[in-house]
Design a protein around this motif. Structure first.
Motif, mmCIF file in Angstrom:
data_model
loop_
_atom_site.group_PDB
_atom_site.id
_atom_site.type_symbol
_atom_site.label_atom_id
_atom_site.label_comp_id
_atom_site.label_asym_id
_atom_site.label_seq_id
_atom_site.Cartn_x
_atom_site.Cartn_y
_atom_site.Cartn_z
ATOM 1 N N GLU B 13 0.837 -1.217 0.000
ATOM 2 C CA GLU B 13 0.000 0.000 0.000
ATOM 3 C C GLU B 13 0.867 1.261 0.000
ATOM 4 N N ARG B 14 2.009 1.173 0.688
ATOM 5 C CA ARG B 14 2.899 2.345 0.810
ATOM 6 C C ARG B 14 3.961 2.374 -0.300
ATOM 7 N N ASN B 15 3.929 1.384 -1.166
ATOM 8 C CA ASN B 15 4.929 1.266 -2.244
ATOM 9 C C ASN B 15 6.365 1.268 -1.699
ATOM 10 N N LEU B 16 6.524 0.486 -0.668
ATOM 11 C CA LEU B 16 7.847 0.402 -0.032
ATOM 12 C C LEU B 16 8.418 -1.000 -0.187
ATOM 13 N N LYS B 17 9.734 -1.075 -0.231
ATOM 14 C CA LYS B 17 10.376 -2.390 -0.303
ATOM 15 C C LYS B 17 10.871 -2.796 1.098
ATOM 16 N N SER B 18 11.012 -4.081 1.272
ATOM 17 C CA SER B 18 11.472 -4.606 2.574
ATOM 18 C C SER B 18 12.804 -3.994 2.982
ATOM 19 N N LYS B 19 13.680 -3.874 1.993
ATOM 20 C CA LYS B 19 15.023 -3.347 2.260
ATOM 21 C C LYS B 19 14.933 -1.913 2.806
ATOM 22 N N GLU B 20 14.053 -1.139 2.198
ATOM 23 C CA GLU B 20 13.898 0.258 2.625
ATOM 24 C C GLU B 20 13.342 0.329 4.055
ATOM 25 N N LEU B 21 12.332 -0.501 4.326
ATOM 26 C CA LEU B 21 11.747 -0.514 5.679
ATOM 27 C C LEU B 21 12.788 -0.955 6.719
ATOM 28 N N ALA B 22 13.547 -1.978 6.351
ATOM 29 C CA ALA B 22 14.577 -2.482 7.267
ATOM 30 C C ALA B 22 15.570 -1.378 7.619
ATOM 31 N N GLU B 23 15.935 -0.595 6.613
ATOM 32 C CA GLU B 23 16.875 0.513 6.845
ATOM 33 C C GLU B 23 16.238 1.599 7.706
ATOM 34 N N MET B 24 14.941 1.845 7.463
ATOM 35 C CA MET B 24 14.241 2.889 8.213
ATOM 36 C C MET B 24 14.106 2.549 9.698
ATOM 37 N N ILE B 25 13.827 1.290 9.979
ATOM 38 C CA ILE B 25 13.587 0.922 11.389
ATOM 39 C C ILE B 25 14.834 0.354 12.080
ATOM 40 N N GLY B 26 15.868 0.179 11.307
ATOM 41 C CA GLY B 26 17.151 -0.228 11.903
ATOM 42 C C GLY B 26 17.236 -1.699 12.292
ATOM 43 N N ILE B 27 16.613 -2.571 11.500
ATOM 44 C CA ILE B 27 16.820 -4.017 11.715
ATOM 45 C C ILE B 27 17.328 -4.631 10.410
ATOM 46 N N THR B 28 17.834 -5.817 10.501
ATOM 47 C CA THR B 28 18.379 -6.444 9.296
ATOM 48 C C THR B 28 17.238 -6.962 8.411
ATOM 49 N N GLU B 29 17.559 -7.116 7.150
ATOM 50 C CA GLU B 29 16.562 -7.644 6.208
ATOM 51 C C GLU B 29 16.149 -9.078 6.566
ATOM 52 N N ALA B 30 17.140 -9.808 7.092
ATOM 53 C CA ALA B 30 16.874 -11.198 7.491
ATOM 54 C C ALA B 30 15.826 -11.242 8.602
ATOM 55 N N ASN B 31 15.982 -10.326 9.582
ATOM 56 C CA ASN B 31 15.012 -10.281 10.680
ATOM 57 C C ASN B 31 13.640 -9.835 10.197
ATOM 58 N N LEU B 32 13.627 -8.906 9.265
ATOM 59 C CA LEU B 32 12.342 -8.446 8.717
ATOM 60 C C LEU B 32 11.658 -9.581 7.955
ATOM 61 N N ASP B 56 3.491 4.818 9.197
ATOM 62 C CA ASP B 56 2.380 5.678 9.604
ATOM 63 C C ASP B 56 1.078 4.862 9.703
ATOM 64 N N CYS B 57 1.137 3.877 10.549
ATOM 65 C CA CYS B 57 -0.033 3.012 10.714
ATOM 66 C C CYS B 57 -0.202 2.617 12.177
ATOM 67 N N GLN B 58 -1.222 1.827 12.470
ATOM 68 C CA GLN B 58 -1.485 1.331 13.817
ATOM 69 C C GLN B 58 -0.995 -0.121 13.922
ATOM 70 N N PRO B 59 -0.690 -0.592 15.141
ATOM 71 C CA PRO B 59 -0.267 -2.001 15.274
ATOM 72 C C PRO B 59 -1.284 -2.979 14.693
ATOM 73 N N ALA B 60 -2.563 -2.647 14.812
ATOM 74 C CA ALA B 60 -3.611 -3.540 14.284
ATOM 75 C C ALA B 60 -3.565 -3.662 12.765
ATOM 76 N N ASP B 61 -2.949 -2.673 12.098
ATOM 77 C CA ASP B 61 -2.824 -2.763 10.631
ATOM 78 C C ASP B 61 -1.793 -3.832 10.243
ATOM 79 N N ILE B 62 -0.860 -4.057 11.153
ATOM 80 C CA ILE B 62 0.224 -5.007 10.859
ATOM 81 C C ILE B 62 -0.092 -6.399 11.414
ATOM 82 N N LEU B 63 -0.630 -6.402 12.628
ATOM 83 C CA LEU B 63 -0.902 -7.685 13.292
ATOM 84 C C LEU B 63 -2.396 -7.972 13.331
ATOM 85 N N ALA B 64 -2.736 -9.221 13.139
ATOM 86 C CA ALA B 64 -4.150 -9.615 13.222
ATOM 87 C C ALA B 64 -4.247 -11.002 13.829
ATOM 88 N N TYR B 65 -5.375 -11.251 14.464
ATOM 89 C CA TYR B 65 -5.601 -12.577 15.061
ATOM 90 C C TYR B 65 -6.564 -13.369 14.176
#
Lengths: 175, 68
Positions: B13-32, B56-65
């Motif tokens: 939805e955000r047109n982002l790649k995993s690599k970019e997100l990993a760099e933004m949040i400071g974790i490795t791509e492997a962990n992501l 720019d989202c809520q935890p519920a947008d990422i996690l679901a039961y």
């Protein structure tokens, strides 16, 4: 820690060596009996029961071989301790195997030594058979208690390593 | 596991790649990747906070039961 592990490694090496020597000695005794039986060797020693001369040394050799194998297995754990890869399923399995093996060994060797002792001619006169049996039982059991305690400790360590592995795994998979 | 991670959907939805997100949040791509594949056993609040901040989202947008 490194010094302790080196000391442990040398102690295990020493134990392996002493078990090997013991196996060779027992094999020598056994072969002496077999060669005497087939008239290939003249043996002037006292004639004992075949249980004492053949069965007991044979069972002792088998058990010593088992301990030898367990010690070789246990030796493999030390390099992992040195490289800080203690908490693995393999190490837990080795500790459990060695612990269970020591319990089996101490129980079996207890009965073997008890049988061996029952063949010994007592120097005490006028004592009942039950007294001799009780005395032998106590003497033989006393020698095995420490081994049983070590075995139980090894089983506890195996359990700790397994729990540690699970915690490590969970920690590794926490993002 | 009955908790599913919808990170792929949010990333798309955000047109982002995993690599970019990993760099933004400071974790490795492997962990992501572990997180995205659902192999992760737990997620730290700090990581969740960083992901929510970056996307720019809520935890519920990422996690679901989901019922098993």
């Amino acid at each position: 820690m490194r010094n302790l592990l080196t000391a442990l490694k040398w102690l295990i090496n020493f134990l392996i060596f002493s078990v090997l020597i013991s196996i060779i000695i027992n094999l020598g005794e056994l072969s002496k009996y077999v060669l005497t039986k087939f008239d290939l060797l003249q043996y002037s020693g006292e004639e004992n029961s075949w249980i004492l001369m053949l069965l007991i040394p044979l069972l002792t050799i088998l058990l010593q071989g088992y301990i030898f194998w367990l010690l070789l297995k246990f030796r493999k754990v030390i390099p992992d301790f040195k490289t800080d890869t203690i908490f693995t399923e393999n190490n837990s399995a080795i500790f459990r195997k060695v612990g269970n093996g020591l319990i089996i060994y101490s129980v079996l060797i207890f009965f073997i030594r008890l049988i061996e002792k029952s063949f010994e001619i007592s120097s005490e006169y006028g004592v009942s058979a039950s007294y001799t049996l009780g005395k032998n039982f106590g003497t033989v059991l006393g020698g095995r208690i420490s081994l049983l305690v070590i075995a139980i400790f090894l089983l506890i360590i195996a359990r700790l390593i397994k729990e540690g592995y699970q915690l490590k795994n969970e920690n590794d998979l926490t993002i | 596991m009955s908790i599913v991670v919808n990170l792929n959907t949010v990333l798309a939805e955000r047109n982002l790649k995993s690599k970019e997100l990993a760099e933004m949040i400071g974790i490795t791509e492997a962990n992501l990747s572990i997180l995205k594949s659902g192999k992760a056993k737990a997620i730290r609040f700090s990581t969740l906070e960083a992901i929510c901040k970056a996307l720019d989202c809520q935890p519920a947008d990422i996690l679901a039961y989901e019922k098993e």
